[in-house]
Design a protein around this motif. Sequence first.
Motif, PDB file in Angstrom:
ATOM      1  N   ALA A  62      68.274  59.164  31.657  1.00  0.00           N
ATOM      2  CA  ALA A  62      67.931  59.881  30.387  1.00  0.00           C
ATOM      3  C   ALA A  62      69.133  59.969  29.221  1.00  0.00           C
ATOM      4  O   ALA A  62      69.087  59.575  28.088  1.00  0.00           O
ATOM      5  N   TYR A  63      70.432  60.411  29.976  1.00  0.00           N
ATOM      6  CA  TYR A  63      71.605  60.586  29.251  1.00  0.00           C
ATOM      7  C   TYR A  63      72.163  59.285  28.666  1.00  0.00           C
ATOM      8  O   TYR A  63      72.574  59.161  27.695  1.00  0.00           O
ATOM      9  N   SER A  64      71.944  58.076  29.624  1.00  0.00           N
ATOM     10  CA  SER A  64      72.435  56.648  29.163  1.00  0.00           C
ATOM     11  C   SER A  64      71.510  56.349  27.947  1.00  0.00           C
ATOM     12  O   SER A  64      72.065  55.710  27.333  1.00  0.00           O
ATOM     13  N   VAL A  65      70.288  56.608  27.812  1.00  0.00           N
ATOM     14  CA  VAL A  65      69.381  56.316  26.650  1.00  0.00           C
ATOM     15  C   VAL A  65      70.007  56.958  25.381  1.00  0.00           C
ATOM     16  O   VAL A  65      70.038  56.345  24.405  1.00  0.00           O
ATOM     17  N   VAL A  66      70.230  58.223  25.397  1.00  0.00           N
ATOM     18  CA  VAL A  66      70.642  59.109  24.619  1.00  0.00           C
ATOM     19  C   VAL A  66      71.922  58.452  23.928  1.00  0.00           C
ATOM     20  O   VAL A  66      72.483  58.466  22.749  1.00  0.00           O
ATOM     21  N   ALA A  67      72.852  58.234  24.834  1.00  0.00           N
ATOM     22  CA  ALA A  67      74.471  57.717  24.338  1.00  0.00           C
ATOM     23  C   ALA A  67      74.291  56.332  24.001  1.00  0.00           C
ATOM     24  O   ALA A  67      74.879  56.121  22.899  1.00  0.00           O
ATOM     25  N   ALA A  68      73.356  55.578  24.553  1.00  0.00           N
ATOM     26  CA  ALA A  68      73.235  54.116  23.884  1.00  0.00           C
ATOM     27  C   ALA A  68      72.642  54.310  22.237  1.00  0.00           C
ATOM     28  O   ALA A  68      73.134  53.640  21.340  1.00  0.00           O
ATOM     29  N   GLY A  69      71.886  55.147  22.334  1.00  0.00           N
ATOM     30  CA  GLY A  69      71.230  55.221  20.753  1.00  0.00           C
ATOM     31  C   GLY A  69      72.107  55.968  19.940  1.00  0.00           C
ATOM     32  O   GLY A  69      72.445  55.359  18.608  1.00  0.00           O
ATOM     33  N   ILE A  70      72.881  56.959  20.209  1.00  0.00           N
ATOM     34  CA  ILE A  70      73.837  57.302  19.316  1.00  0.00           C
ATOM     35  C   ILE A  70      75.078  56.470  18.987  1.00  0.00           C
ATOM     36  O   ILE A  70      75.440  56.417  17.842  1.00  0.00           O
ATOM     37  N   GLY A  71      75.452  55.789  20.238  1.00  0.00           N
ATOM     38  CA  GLY A  71      76.455  54.804  20.111  1.00  0.00           C
ATOM     39  C   GLY A  71      76.274  53.785  19.220  1.00  0.00           C
ATOM     40  O   GLY A  71      76.982  53.336  18.137  1.00  0.00           O
ATOM     41  N   LEU A  72      75.077  53.117  19.414  1.00  0.00           N
ATOM     42  CA  LEU A  72      74.636  52.064  18.515  1.00  0.00           C
ATOM     43  C   LEU A  72      74.517  52.437  16.980  1.00  0.00           C
ATOM     44  O   LEU A  72      74.732  51.853  16.021  1.00  0.00           O
ATOM     45  N   GLY A  73      73.867  53.714  16.673  1.00  0.00           N
ATOM     46  CA  GLY A  73      73.735  54.221  15.532  1.00  0.00           C
ATOM     47  C   GLY A  73      74.976  54.375  14.994  1.00  0.00           C
ATOM     48  O   GLY A  73      75.211  53.956  13.506  1.00  0.00           O
ATOM     49  N   LEU A  74      76.065  54.884  15.427  1.00  0.00           N
ATOM     50  CA  LEU A  74      77.414  55.194  14.990  1.00  0.00           C
ATOM     51  C   LEU A  74      78.239  53.753  14.526  1.00  0.00           C
ATOM     52  O   LEU A  74      78.710  53.653  13.422  1.00  0.00           O
ATOM     53  N   ALA A  75      77.847  52.619  15.566  1.00  0.00           N
ATOM     54  CA  ALA A  75      78.498  51.520  15.410  1.00  0.00           C
ATOM     55  C   ALA A  75      77.726  50.926  14.161  1.00  0.00           C
ATOM     56  O   ALA A  75      78.401  50.103  13.238  1.00  0.00           O
ATOM     57  N   ALA A  76      76.545  50.634  13.957  1.00  0.00           N
ATOM     58  CA  ALA A  76      75.885  50.328  12.886  1.00  0.00           C
ATOM     59  C   ALA A  76      76.170  50.912  11.365  1.00  0.00           C
ATOM     60  O   ALA A  76      76.449  50.437  10.644  1.00  0.00           O
ATOM     61  N   LEU A  77      76.354  52.298  11.491  1.00  0.00           N
ATOM     62  CA  LEU A  77      76.830  52.933  10.443  1.00  0.00           C
ATOM     63  C   LEU A  77      78.271  52.523  10.066  1.00  0.00           C
ATOM     64  O   LEU A  77      78.502  52.279   8.731  1.00  0.00           O
ATOM     65  N   GLY A  78      79.156  52.638  10.619  1.00  0.00           N
ATOM     66  CA  GLY A  78      80.426  52.138  10.654  1.00  0.00           C
ATOM     67  C   GLY A  78      80.774  50.532  10.103  1.00  0.00           C
ATOM     68  O   GLY A  78      81.311  50.215   9.134  1.00  0.00           O
ATOM     69  N   GLY A  79      79.626  49.949  10.791  1.00  0.00           N
ATOM     70  CA  GLY A  79      79.573  48.444  10.515  1.00  0.00           C
ATOM     71  C   GLY A  79      79.296  48.225   9.055  1.00  0.00           C
ATOM     72  O   GLY A  79      79.990  47.489   8.079  1.00  0.00           O
ATOM     73  N   ALA A  80      78.213  49.055   8.799  1.00  0.00           N
ATOM     74  CA  ALA A  80      77.594  49.055   7.332  1.00  0.00           C
ATOM     75  C   ALA A  80      78.568  49.309   6.268  1.00  0.00           C
ATOM     76  O   ALA A  80      78.597  48.649   4.950  1.00  0.00           O
ATOM     77  N   ILE A  81      79.266  50.458   6.563  1.00  0.00           N
ATOM     78  CA  ILE A  81      80.437  50.937   5.449  1.00  0.00           C
ATOM     79  C   ILE A  81      81.246  49.875   5.521  1.00  0.00           C
ATOM     80  O   ILE A  81      81.879  49.827   4.223  1.00  0.00           O
ATOM     81  N   GLY A  82      82.010  49.403   6.356  1.00  0.00           N
ATOM     82  CA  GLY A  82      82.987  48.348   6.449  1.00  0.00           C
ATOM     83  C   GLY A  82      82.428  47.289   5.711  1.00  0.00           C
ATOM     84  O   GLY A  82      83.210  46.609   4.833  1.00  0.00           O
ATOM     85  N   MET A  83      81.152  46.699   5.814  1.00  0.00           N
ATOM     86  CA  MET A  83      80.898  45.496   5.301  1.00  0.00           C
ATOM     87  C   MET A  83      80.738  45.833   3.777  1.00  0.00           C
ATOM     88  O   MET A  83      80.933  45.157   2.905  1.00  0.00           O
ATOM     89  N   GLY A  84      80.304  46.998   3.318  1.00  0.00           N
ATOM     90  CA  GLY A  84      79.958  47.424   1.911  1.00  0.00           C
ATOM     91  C   GLY A  84      81.356  47.278   1.384  1.00  0.00           C
ATOM     92  O   GLY A  84      81.455  47.015   0.109  1.00  0.00           O
ATOM     93  N   ASN A  85      82.358  48.013   1.960  1.00  0.00           N
ATOM     94  CA  ASN A  85      83.657  47.872   1.363  1.00  0.00           C
ATOM     95  C   ASN A  85      84.217  46.831   1.039  1.00  0.00           C
ATOM     96  O   ASN A  85      84.929  46.559   0.188  1.00  0.00           O
ATOM     97  N   THR A  86      84.032  46.054   2.058  1.00  0.00           N
ATOM     98  CA  THR A  86      84.655  44.438   2.155  1.00  0.00           C
ATOM     99  C   THR A  86      84.075  43.650   0.821  1.00  0.00           C
ATOM    100  O   THR A  86      84.896  43.123   0.403  1.00  0.00           O
ATOM    101  N   ALA A  87      82.734  43.653   0.717  1.00  0.00           N
ATOM    102  CA  ALA A  87      82.128  43.067  -0.346  1.00  0.00           C
ATOM    103  C   ALA A  87      82.593  43.779  -1.664  1.00  0.00           C
ATOM    104  O   ALA A  87      82.565  42.831  -2.586  1.00  0.00           O
ATOM    105  N   ALA A  88      82.721  44.988  -1.731  1.00  0.00           N
ATOM    106  CA  ALA A  88      83.088  45.498  -3.012  1.00  0.00           C
ATOM    107  C   ALA A  88      84.302  45.112  -3.533  1.00  0.00           C
ATOM    108  O   ALA A  88      84.637  44.963  -4.442  1.00  0.00           O
TER     109      ALA A  88
END
Length: 103
Positions: free
Chosen positions: A29-55
Motif C-alpha cells: 500500500a505504501y509503495s502504491v502511494v509513493a509511486a503515485g506521488i512520485g509520478l505526479g511530481l515527476a510529471a509536474l516538474g517535466g511539464a513545467i520544464g517543457m513549458g519553460n523550454t518552449a517559451a
Amino acid sequence: MKKIVLLMLAIAGFAFAADEAVVNETLKAYSVVAAGIGLGLAALGGAIGMGNTAAATIAGTARNPGLGGKLMTTMFIALAMIEAQVIYALVVAMIALYANPFL
C-alpha cells in the motif's frame, strides 16, 4: 508537520511489528502511494520544464528569426532530456510496484 510525520512513523512501526502478511500488505500500500506521488511530481516538474523550454525557444525565435532552426533543434534535445527524467521516475515507480525489493 513534524507531528504528522512522527504519527505516520509510529503507525508504520505498529504495522511492521505485526504478522508478515500484514507487513507485506502495508508495504504494498505504501509503495502504491509513493509511486503515485512520485509520478505526479515527476510529471509536474517535466511539464513545467517543457513549458519553460518552449517559451524560451519562442522568445528567442521572435528576437532573432534567423536562428529559429538552430533553436528548434536545441529545444527538441532539451525536451528529450526532460522527458527522459520523467521516464526514469516511471521506471522507479514500476520497480517499486511490481519488483519491490523490500518484500
